[in-house]
Design an enzyme around this catalytic site. Structure first.
Site, PDB file in Angstrom:
ATOM      1  N   HIS A  91       0.829  -1.208   0.000  1.00  0.00           N
ATOM      2  CA  HIS A  91       0.000   0.000   0.000  1.00  0.00           C
ATOM      3  C   HIS A  91       0.858   1.250   0.000  1.00  0.00           C
ATOM      4  O   HIS A  91       0.457   2.292  -0.494  1.00  0.00           O
ATOM      5  CB  HIS A  91      -0.996  -0.030   1.154  1.00  0.00           C
ATOM      6  CG  HIS A  91      -2.121  -0.964   0.873  1.00  0.00           C
ATOM      7  ND1 HIS A  91      -2.157  -2.246   1.359  1.00  0.00           N
ATOM      8  CD2 HIS A  91      -3.193  -0.830   0.064  1.00  0.00           C
ATOM      9  CE1 HIS A  91      -3.227  -2.852   0.893  1.00  0.00           C
ATOM     10  NE2 HIS A  91      -3.873  -2.019   0.101  1.00  0.00           N
TER      11      HIS A  91
ATOM     12  N   ARG B  15     -10.642   4.022  -1.508  1.00  0.00           N
ATOM     13  CA  ARG B  15     -10.104   3.217  -0.398  1.00  0.00           C
ATOM     14  C   ARG B  15     -10.434   3.928   0.914  1.00  0.00           C
ATOM     15  O   ARG B  15      -9.601   4.644   1.474  1.00  0.00           O
ATOM     16  CB  ARG B  15      -8.592   3.047  -0.548  1.00  0.00           C
ATOM     17  CG  ARG B  15      -8.171   2.148  -1.705  1.00  0.00           C
ATOM     18  CD  ARG B  15      -6.672   1.927  -1.697  1.00  0.00           C
ATOM     19  NE  ARG B  15      -6.256   0.810  -2.520  1.00  0.00           N
ATOM     20  CZ  ARG B  15      -5.790   0.931  -3.765  1.00  0.00           C
ATOM     21  NH1 ARG B  15      -5.688   2.110  -4.320  1.00  0.00           N
ATOM     22  NH2 ARG B  15      -5.430  -0.136  -4.447  1.00  0.00           N
TER      23      ARG B  15
ATOM     24  N   ARG C 243     -15.388   1.655  -1.307  1.00  0.00           N
ATOM     25  CA  ARG C 243     -15.081   0.358  -0.718  1.00  0.00           C
ATOM     26  C   ARG C 243     -15.158   0.486   0.789  1.00  0.00           C
ATOM     27  O   ARG C 243     -14.555   1.394   1.365  1.00  0.00           O
ATOM     28  CB  ARG C 243     -13.678  -0.095  -1.122  1.00  0.00           C
ATOM     29  CG  ARG C 243     -13.306  -1.377  -0.413  1.00  0.00           C
ATOM     30  CD  ARG C 243     -12.018  -1.927  -0.888  1.00  0.00           C
ATOM     31  NE  ARG C 243     -10.881  -1.173  -0.407  1.00  0.00           N
ATOM     32  CZ  ARG C 243      -9.637  -1.446  -0.775  1.00  0.00           C
ATOM     33  NH1 ARG C 243      -9.400  -2.417  -1.629  1.00  0.00           N
ATOM     34  NH2 ARG C 243      -8.632  -0.749  -0.302  1.00  0.00           N
TER      35      ARG C 243
ATOM     36  N   GLU D 241     -10.621 -10.921  -4.981  1.00  0.00           N
ATOM     37  CA  GLU D 241      -9.219 -10.779  -4.598  1.00  0.00           C
ATOM     38  C   GLU D 241      -8.615 -12.096  -4.133  1.00  0.00           C
ATOM     39  O   GLU D 241      -7.434 -12.176  -3.830  1.00  0.00           O
ATOM     40  CB  GLU D 241      -9.082  -9.766  -3.455  1.00  0.00           C
ATOM     41  CG  GLU D 241      -9.779  -8.453  -3.717  1.00  0.00           C
ATOM     42  CD  GLU D 241      -9.411  -7.386  -2.718  1.00  0.00           C
ATOM     43  OE1 GLU D 241      -8.410  -6.702  -2.943  1.00  0.00           O
ATOM     44  OE2 GLU D 241     -10.127  -7.234  -1.712  1.00  0.00           O
TER      45      GLU D 241
ATOM     46  N   ASN E  50      -4.030  -6.780  -7.020  1.00  0.00           N
ATOM     47  CA  ASN E  50      -2.889  -6.730  -6.087  1.00  0.00           C
ATOM     48  C   ASN E  50      -2.969  -7.886  -5.091  1.00  0.00           C
ATOM     49  O   ASN E  50      -1.993  -8.584  -4.832  1.00  0.00           O
ATOM     50  CB  ASN E  50      -2.877  -5.414  -5.307  1.00  0.00           C
ATOM     51  CG  ASN E  50      -2.945  -4.224  -6.225  1.00  0.00           C
ATOM     52  OD1 ASN E  50      -2.530  -4.319  -7.365  1.00  0.00           O
ATOM     53  ND2 ASN E  50      -3.464  -3.119  -5.742  1.00  0.00           N
ATOM     54  N   ASP E  51      -4.166  -8.055  -4.543  1.00  0.00           N
ATOM     55  CA  ASP E  51      -4.332  -9.152  -3.592  1.00  0.00           C
ATOM     56  C   ASP E  51      -4.495 -10.489  -4.299  1.00  0.00           C
ATOM     57  O   ASP E  51      -4.031 -11.512  -3.805  1.00  0.00           O
ATOM     58  CB  ASP E  51      -5.545  -8.882  -2.683  1.00  0.00           C
ATOM     59  CG  ASP E  51      -5.179  -7.937  -1.560  1.00  0.00           C
ATOM     60  OD1 ASP E  51      -4.096  -8.118  -0.969  1.00  0.00           O
ATOM     61  OD2 ASP E  51      -5.950  -6.999  -1.283  1.00  0.00           O
TER      62      ASP E  51
ATOM     63  N   CYS F  21      -9.542  -3.124 -10.640  1.00  0.00           N
ATOM     64  CA  CYS F  21      -9.125  -1.907  -9.939  1.00  0.00           C
ATOM     65  C   CYS F  21      -7.761  -2.071  -9.273  1.00  0.00           C
ATOM     66  O   CYS F  21      -7.284  -1.163  -8.603  1.00  0.00           O
ATOM     67  CB  CYS F  21     -10.166  -1.486  -8.907  1.00  0.00           C
ATOM     68  SG  CYS F  21     -10.366  -2.661  -7.572  1.00  0.00           S
TER      69      CYS F  21
HETATM   70  C1  PEP Z   1      -6.282  -4.907  -4.860  1.00  0.00           C
HETATM   71  O1  PEP Z   1      -6.036  -5.734  -3.986  1.00  0.00           O
HETATM   72  O2  PEP Z   1      -5.960  -5.070  -6.067  1.00  0.00           O
HETATM   73  C2  PEP Z   1      -6.972  -3.648  -4.532  1.00  0.00           C
HETATM   74  C3  PEP Z   1      -7.389  -2.836  -5.484  1.00  0.00           C
HETATM   75  O3  PEP Z   1      -7.156  -3.334  -3.221  1.00  0.00           O
HETATM   76  P1  PEP Z   1      -5.929  -2.872  -2.276  1.00  0.00           P
HETATM   77  O4  PEP Z   1      -4.741  -2.629  -3.159  1.00  0.00           O
HETATM   78  O5  PEP Z   1      -6.368  -1.647  -1.571  1.00  0.00           O
HETATM   79  O6  PEP Z   1      -5.769  -4.041  -1.382  1.00  0.00           O
HETATM   80 MG    MG Z   2      -7.055  -5.526  -2.088  1.00  0.00          MG
END
Ligand code: PEP
Ligand code: MG
Length: 578
Positions: free
Chosen positions: A195, A302, A338, A439, A462-463, A510
């Site tokens: 993050h 976020r 979110r 995710e 990302n997750d 996203c």
């Molecule tokens: C992700 O996990 O891709 C996402 C958009 O949420 P974050 O990066 O805030 O975990």
């Molecule tokens: Mg995420």
């Protein structure tokens, strides 16, 4: 002055040239300085005041423990911290050190903490030995107060560009940059989609993480070039190198300037496919950059960043004002809020030591899991979001769903929040759409329930990468294994887009992959028509959309889909982008 280069992971592109400013961070890097004898008194008073602040903080937490939702051990835990704080070994001894050694309060406290930790290590009784962690937590609370948190970041110099150099920065630290205007930053630690990196990207300044020892090698005030695009930092560059980079910097800025012409152009492929390009934001004030870069909506707000860098948690009214500001600011365009994704690397001050955080927090109580474990907190946020639906086109997005039961519990809580607003005659949009983030691989593989129960989906790559490959996204030690192009990841993304499209359920991406120009064509070929990314990436991606013919790229996309050799896949992708 010796000139040298450091390599890391560029998490935000572009070039910055400026002077280094080193940052300390809580106990890891407590500064040590001597104070004049006449200031010893004031320094002791500063220490006392920090201790009093923490006393008040603990009292506040204690008095918040009124409801039955809070486990009993919470209170006992606070009592232990209270006792440690008020024990003379922590609240008095540092004052003696300040007086005897004429040193700053932070140093005195860190030294005393070291002494206590050593003593605990000698204890034979395992239970008592474990209380060492409590001593450290209490001392860190006081240290944070002393170091002026929130607001530990030094102010940048007015005359010259300033580049921040830190061992590590939390997402909460980096979010403060929005108000500080640093030209770039670099850290020793950090992974590519931590993050911290994500917030850096949203600031639109170059950033290089995972430099390993930049904080040790670089001195305050040294001249630096940070090239986020090429993952490199040059310390004390000579004149020729400096001139070369100034040229490159101008070229980069010019190209960015040129992209601005696309701001109000409709995003449509050469064969007429319309694409939604929305923005990811962290704070209400990000609406400005989102609109300035032509965002057709907010695909990911976020909201958890409202909970960081502050004492206490934001109440319903404060949250409502933030959500309403975004809803109104976007003038009817969709705003996807979110619900908070706290836990893992995003820990609010107020939860320090309180949240039941497992040793690997990424697999622990995080996001919707945390919300369902703390229903009062969740209901407060849901009410605030629902109230904001009256002021714009607001949607609710739930992070990290894995099971049907989590979806059902969340929908039940939303129904409860609606009911309570109805009883109070507070207006809201009863038909507000509720979406879920994809995710976790399990969510893709059992997507049926998601499609039946939710109004829209958004893939958090990302997750999804982290959980598919079992690679901690924030850990630079395994960042070489964090591979968005792993065939398994691409297959899961393809499955999710395909499944949702077939069922007629809108789906977006996203995660950071959405903003990668090299992946735009691939996503379009996989059927994606909704992207959400940092505002600064929108126009570059739009340019790529305008240059793409989805139909003619399909044969290559199909070959990429089937490829399971990474080298072959990279070659095919290069061909797709040629
Ligand atoms: C992700 O996990 O891709 C996402 C958009 O949420 P974050 O990066 O805030 O975990
Ligand atoms: Mg995420």
């Amino acid at each position: 002055m010796v000139s040298f280069a450091l390599h890391g992971i560029g998490v935000s592109g572009g070039i910055a040239i400026g002077r280094a400013q080193l940052v300390s961070h809580a106990t890891r890097e407590v500064a040590h300085y001597t104070i004049p004898r006449e200031q010893v008194h004031a320094e002791i008073a500063r220490f006392d005041s920090a201790v009093r602040d923490v006393q008040r903080e603990l009292e506040g937490l204690h008095s918040a423990l009124t409801s039955g939702d809070v486990p009993g051990e919470f209170g006992a835990f606070l009592d232990v911290h209270w006792m440690i704080l008020n024990d003379p070994t922590l609240s008095e001894a540092p004052k003696r050190i300040i007086a005897e050694q004429q040193c700053n309060a932070e140093w005195a406290l860190a030294r005393q903490m070291g002494v206590l930790v050593d003593q605990f290590d000698q204890i034979e009784d395992a239970y008592l030995r474990e209380r060492k962690a409590d001593v450290v937590q209490v001392a860190e609370r006081v240290l944070k107060r002393l170091m002026g948190r929130p607001g530990t970041l030094p102010a940048p110099s007015a005359e010259e560009q300033t580049i921040l150099v830190a061992h590590d920065l939390s997402p909460a630290d980096v979010i403060q940059f929005k108000h500080h205007h640093f030209a770039a930053f670099l850290t020793d630690l950090g992974g590519v989609t931590s993050h911290t990196a994500i917030v850096a990207r949203s600031l639109n300044v170059p950033a290089v993480v995972a430099t390993h020892n930049a904080r040790q090698l670089i001195r305050d005030g040294e001249m630096l070039i940070v090239d986020g695009t090429h993952h490199v930092v040059i310390v004390n560059p000579d004149r020729a190198v400096l001139a070369e980079y100034r040229l490159r910097q101008n070229e980069f800025d010019l190209a960015r300037q040129k992209l601005k012409r696309l701001r109000s152009k409709r995003a449509e492929t050469l064969d007429g496919e319309h694409v939604e390009l929305q923005a990811n934001i962290e704070l209400p004030e990000d609406v400005g950059p989102a609109l300035a870069n032509g965002a057709t909506g907010i695909g990911l707000f976020r909201s958890e960043f409202l909970f960081l860098n502050r004492q206490g948690l934001p109440g319903e009214d404060e949250q409502f004002e933030a959500y309403r500001k975004v809803a109104k600011g976007m003038q009817g365009k969709p705003v996807t809020i979110r619900t908070f994704d706290l836990g893992a690397d995003k820990q609010p001050e107020e939860f320090d030591g309180l949240a039941r955080v497992a040793p690997n927090p990424a697999l622990g109580l995080r996001a919707v899991r945390f919300c369902l474990a703390e229903p009062r907190l969740f209901l407060t946020q849901l009410r605030a979001i629902l109230r904001a639906t009256h002021y714009g086109n607001v949607r609710i997005l739930i992070p990290m769903l894995a099971t049907v039961s989590e979806i059902d519990q969340t929908l039940a809580l939303i129904a409860r929040a609606k009911e309570s607003l109805r009883e109070q005659d507070i207006p809201f949009n009863a038909d507000v759409e509720v979406g879920g983030m994809i995710e976790i691989p399990a969510a893709v593989l059992a997507i049926g329930a998601f499609l039946r129960k939710l109004d829209f989906l958004s893939i958090g790559t990302n997750d999804l990468i982290q959980y598919t490959l079992a690679v901690d996204r924030a850990d630079e030690a395994v960042s070489h294994l964090y591979d968005p192009l792993h065939p398994a990841v691409l297959r899961l993304i393809g499955l999710a887009i395909g499944g949702a499209t077939k069922a007629g359920v809108p789906i977006a991406v996203c995660g950071e992959m959405a903003g990668e120009i090299q992946l735009t064509r691939l996503f379009l070929g996989l059927g994606l028509r909704e992207f959400s990314m940092h505002p600064s990436q929108l126009l570059g991606v739009k340019k790529r959309v305008l240059q793409t013919n989805v139909k003619t790229s399909m044969p290559l996309v199909e070959r990429i889909r089937r490829a399971d050799d990474p080298e072959r896949l990279a070659l095919l992708l290069a061909k797709l982008n040629a």
